[in-house]
Scaffold this motif. Structure first.
Motif, mmCIF file in Angstrom:
data_model
loop_
_atom_site.group_PDB
_atom_site.id
_atom_site.type_symbol
_atom_site.label_atom_id
_atom_site.label_comp_id
_atom_site.label_asym_id
_atom_site.label_seq_id
_atom_site.Cartn_x
_atom_site.Cartn_y
_atom_site.Cartn_z
ATOM 1 N N LEU A 64 18.581 11.798 52.025
ATOM 2 C CA LEU A 64 19.756 11.575 51.178
ATOM 3 C C LEU A 64 19.453 11.944 49.730
ATOM 4 C CD1 LEU A 64 21.011 8.235 52.751
ATOM 5 C CD2 LEU A 64 22.015 10.498 53.000
ATOM 6 N N GLY A 65 18.230 11.686 49.305
ATOM 7 C CA GLY A 65 17.833 12.072 47.963
ATOM 8 C C GLY A 65 17.864 13.584 47.788
ATOM 9 N N ARG A 66 17.375 14.305 48.791
ATOM 10 C CA ARG A 66 17.409 15.776 48.751
ATOM 11 C C ARG A 66 18.849 16.264 48.655
ATOM 12 N NH1 ARG A 66 15.584 19.063 52.928
ATOM 13 N NH2 ARG A 66 15.803 20.592 51.311
ATOM 14 N N MET A 67 19.765 15.617 49.383
ATOM 15 C CA MET A 67 21.167 16.038 49.353
ATOM 16 C C MET A 67 21.755 15.844 47.960
ATOM 17 S SD MET A 67 22.369 14.467 53.046
ATOM 18 C CE MET A 67 23.983 15.244 53.178
ATOM 19 N N MET A 68 21.418 14.729 47.328
ATOM 20 C CA MET A 68 21.961 14.447 45.997
ATOM 21 C C MET A 68 21.421 15.416 44.949
ATOM 22 S SD MET A 68 24.128 12.117 46.344
ATOM 23 C CE MET A 68 24.437 11.615 44.659
ATOM 24 N N VAL A 69 20.199 15.902 45.152
ATOM 25 C CA VAL A 69 19.624 16.864 44.212
ATOM 26 C C VAL A 69 20.172 18.266 44.475
ATOM 27 C CG1 VAL A 69 17.468 18.005 43.516
ATOM 28 C CG2 VAL A 69 17.520 15.525 43.843
ATOM 29 N N LEU A 70 20.372 18.600 45.737
ATOM 30 C CA LEU A 70 20.818 19.941 46.101
ATOM 31 C C LEU A 70 22.293 20.179 45.783
ATOM 32 C CD1 LEU A 70 20.075 22.637 47.459
ATOM 33 C CD2 LEU A 70 20.665 21.577 49.665
ATOM 34 N N ALA A 71 23.139 19.145 45.957
ATOM 35 C CA ALA A 71 24.586 19.334 45.801
ATOM 36 C C ALA A 71 24.971 19.898 44.423
ATOM 37 C CB ALA A 71 25.326 18.024 46.086
ATOM 38 N N PRO A 72 24.529 19.287 43.321
ATOM 39 C CA PRO A 72 24.919 19.850 42.023
ATOM 40 C C PRO A 72 24.290 21.216 41.754
ATOM 41 C CG PRO A 72 23.427 17.988 41.734
ATOM 42 C CD PRO A 72 23.819 18.012 43.184
ATOM 43 N N LYS A 73 23.107 21.467 42.317
ATOM 44 C CA LYS A 73 22.468 22.775 42.156
ATOM 45 C C LYS A 73 23.340 23.855 42.811
ATOM 46 C CE LYS A 73 18.070 25.099 43.262
ATOM 47 N NZ LYS A 73 18.476 26.032 44.310
ATOM 48 N N LEU A 74 23.756 23.623 44.046
ATOM 49 C CA LEU A 74 24.592 24.592 44.748
ATOM 50 C C LEU A 74 25.947 24.735 44.062
ATOM 51 C CD1 LEU A 74 23.866 23.697 48.486
ATOM 52 C CD2 LEU A 74 22.962 25.619 47.178
ATOM 53 N N ALA A 75 26.514 23.606 43.610
ATOM 54 C CA ALA A 75 27.817 23.651 42.939
ATOM 55 C C ALA A 75 27.753 24.578 41.729
ATOM 56 C CB ALA A 75 28.240 22.239 42.520
ATOM 57 N N GLN A 76 26.679 24.463 40.965
ATOM 58 C CA GLN A 76 26.550 25.311 39.773
ATOM 59 C C GLN A 76 26.285 26.760 40.158
ATOM 60 O OE1 GLN A 76 24.615 23.070 36.224
ATOM 61 N NE2 GLN A 76 24.052 21.908 38.042
ATOM 62 N N GLU A 77 25.525 26.983 41.225
ATOM 63 C CA GLU A 77 25.300 28.359 41.688
ATOM 64 C C GLU A 77 26.609 29.003 42.135
ATOM 65 O OE1 GLU A 77 20.692 27.775 43.303
ATOM 66 O OE2 GLU A 77 22.274 28.319 44.712
ATOM 67 N N LEU A 78 27.545 28.184 42.606
ATOM 68 C CA LEU A 78 28.831 28.697 43.078
ATOM 69 C C LEU A 78 29.874 28.757 41.962
ATOM 70 C CD1 LEU A 78 28.968 26.911 46.541
ATOM 71 C CD2 LEU A 78 28.636 29.354 46.120
ATOM 72 N N GLY A 79 29.445 28.461 40.736
ATOM 73 C CA GLY A 79 30.325 28.654 39.598
ATOM 74 C C GLY A 79 30.917 27.413 38.986
ATOM 75 N N CYS A 80 30.587 26.233 39.514
ATOM 76 C CA CYS A 80 31.103 25.000 38.919
ATOM 77 C C CYS A 80 30.368 24.707 37.621
ATOM 78 C CB CYS A 80 30.912 23.824 39.876
ATOM 79 S SG CYS A 80 31.880 23.950 41.377
ATOM 80 N N ASN A 81 31.088 24.227 36.617
ATOM 81 C CA ASN A 81 30.496 23.823 35.356
ATOM 82 C C ASN A 81 30.340 22.318 35.327
ATOM 83 O OD1 ASN A 81 30.329 26.394 34.020
ATOM 84 N ND2 ASN A 81 32.562 26.329 33.860
ATOM 85 N N PRO A 82 29.156 21.835 34.915
ATOM 86 C CA PRO A 82 28.978 20.384 34.846
ATOM 87 C C PRO A 82 29.734 19.786 33.667
ATOM 88 C CG PRO A 82 27.019 21.487 34.034
ATOM 89 C CD PRO A 82 27.941 22.573 34.537
ATOM 90 N N TYR A 83 29.908 18.477 33.690
ATOM 91 C CA TYR A 83 30.449 17.727 32.566
ATOM 92 C C TYR A 83 29.598 17.990 31.328
ATOM 93 C CZ TYR A 83 31.736 13.631 29.811
ATOM 94 O OH TYR A 83 32.140 12.803 28.807
ATOM 95 N N PRO A 84 30.128 18.136 30.104
ATOM 96 C CA PRO A 84 31.540 17.917 29.752
ATOM 97 C C PRO A 84 32.407 19.168 29.799
ATOM 98 C CG PRO A 84 30.236 18.110 27.773
ATOM 99 C CD PRO A 84 29.279 18.274 28.917
ATOM 100 N N ALA A 85 31.799 20.362 30.008
ATOM 101 C CA ALA A 85 32.603 21.583 30.034
ATOM 102 C C ALA A 85 33.548 21.600 31.232
ATOM 103 C CB ALA A 85 31.668 22.802 30.072
ATOM 104 N N GLY A 86 33.078 21.056 32.333
ATOM 105 C CA GLY A 86 33.895 20.989 33.542
ATOM 106 C C GLY A 86 33.551 19.730 34.274
ATOM 107 N N GLY A 87 33.386 19.824 35.569
ATOM 108 C CA GLY A 87 33.006 18.646 36.327
ATOM 109 C C GLY A 87 33.140 18.929 37.803
ATOM 110 N N PHE A 88 32.373 18.194 38.587
ATOM 111 C CA PHE A 88 32.492 18.305 40.027
ATOM 112 C C PHE A 88 32.080 16.983 40.649
ATOM 113 C CE2 PHE A 88 28.615 20.507 38.617
ATOM 114 C CZ PHE A 88 27.624 19.726 39.195
ATOM 115 N N ALA A 89 32.552 16.758 41.848
ATOM 116 C CA ALA A 89 32.299 15.498 42.522
ATOM 117 C C ALA A 89 31.480 15.747 43.772
ATOM 118 C CB ALA A 89 33.608 14.818 42.886
ATOM 119 N N SER A 90 30.704 14.777 44.164
ATOM 120 C CA SER A 90 29.985 14.867 45.431
ATOM 121 C C SER A 90 30.005 13.529 46.115
ATOM 122 C CB SER A 90 28.557 15.354 45.225
ATOM 123 O OG SER A 90 27.861 14.474 44.372
#
Ligand SMILES: [Zn+2]
Length: 90
Positions: A64-90
């Motif tokens: 579960l820890g690996r999933m939590m680390v991988l999710a935002p990494k993949l999201a950003q690779e796919l073009g999502c911007n992290p807070y505060p410029a953008g945001g994404f949920a997991s």
């Protein structure tokens, strides 16, 4: 690693049901949602069959820890911007 013949996610992880793969390793399979609710919407599943979060135990902590680390990494690779410029949920 256990599997269920009746679980749609096990079939997706095994490739029995086709999907658009984002990422795969020994433990995890990640694929684009068939009916995305957002410009980037992917699902991340463990290859081990875990029926629900109610079946999660201490042996799953690392996974579960690996999933939590991988999710935002993949999201950003796919073009999502992290807070505060953008945001994404997991
Ligand atoms: Zn399963």
């Amino acid at each position: 690693m256990s599997h269920s013949d009746h679980c749609i996610f096990c079939k997706i992880a095994a490739g029995t049901i086709p999907s658009r793969k984002v990422y795969e390793d020994d433990e995890l399979f990640v694929f684009h949602d068939l009916h995305p609710w957002a410009p980037v919407h992917f699902l991340m599943i463990p290859k081990a069959h875990i029926p629900s979060m109610a079946q999660v135990g201490p042996e799953h902590e690392a996974l579960l820890g690996r999933m939590m680390v991988l999710a935002p990494k993949l999201a950003q690779e796919l073009g999502c911007n992290p807070y505060p410029a953008g945001g994404f949920a997991s």
